[in-house]
Motif scaffolding. Sequence first.
Motif: not given
Length: 208
Positions: A22-28, A71-75, A49-60
């Motif tokens: 869903a749209d609410h689960a998307r992130h940069a 990634p922003v939330q992780a930081a 992990l870095a490679g995954w985060w650089r392409v991940a645009d939604r929560a899975l």
Amino acid sequence: MKPVFDAFVHQLEHLGAAHHLADHARHAPASDETIAAIEAIAGPLPADLAGWWRVADRALPFDGAMTSIAPVQAAKEMQRNQKMIEEGAFDDPLQNIRSWDDGRWRDGRMKEVYWHPGWVPFAEDGCGNLICVDLDPGSHGTIGQIIQMEFQEGQGPYLSPWPDFSALILGHLYLLEHRRVDIDEDMAIEYPDLSSSQMVQLLAALGR
């Protein structure tokens, strides 16, 4: 990691698991600044992990009702927990779980702490529990091993049966591809609870 990420999303779409798309689960995807903020606390990130985060645009979705986080939330989680370490907020919870003498530190693979700056969270459940990549393990541990952090009821950290981030991602993808999952009434994916022997078999199938 982009082909793996895309395959993960494709399998979820094929199964109709719209809840996690869903749209609410998307992130940069991760920016250089976010990666730098995380590495300033934990040290260099593993390439997977870095490679995954650089392409991940939604929560899975992962097992245990866990969902990947931005990634922003992780930081932010790491910065908050680092402050709590400095304030001594984890001292009492650490003493409490030490008294249980449940053997979690006996093999020396985890540092004997309640929270460590070298733990990088990448998934969270509704109770605030985390799955983390451990970048500073104990003397008998492995850099990149997976930690399950149970904040709920103060249970603290446990070593995960998943040996590293790539194994966890590929293992979940394998379960999706082989239809070893269920979908609940909310169209959310439910992974099976794997026994120790089933986990060994799954990792063997992945060549791990």
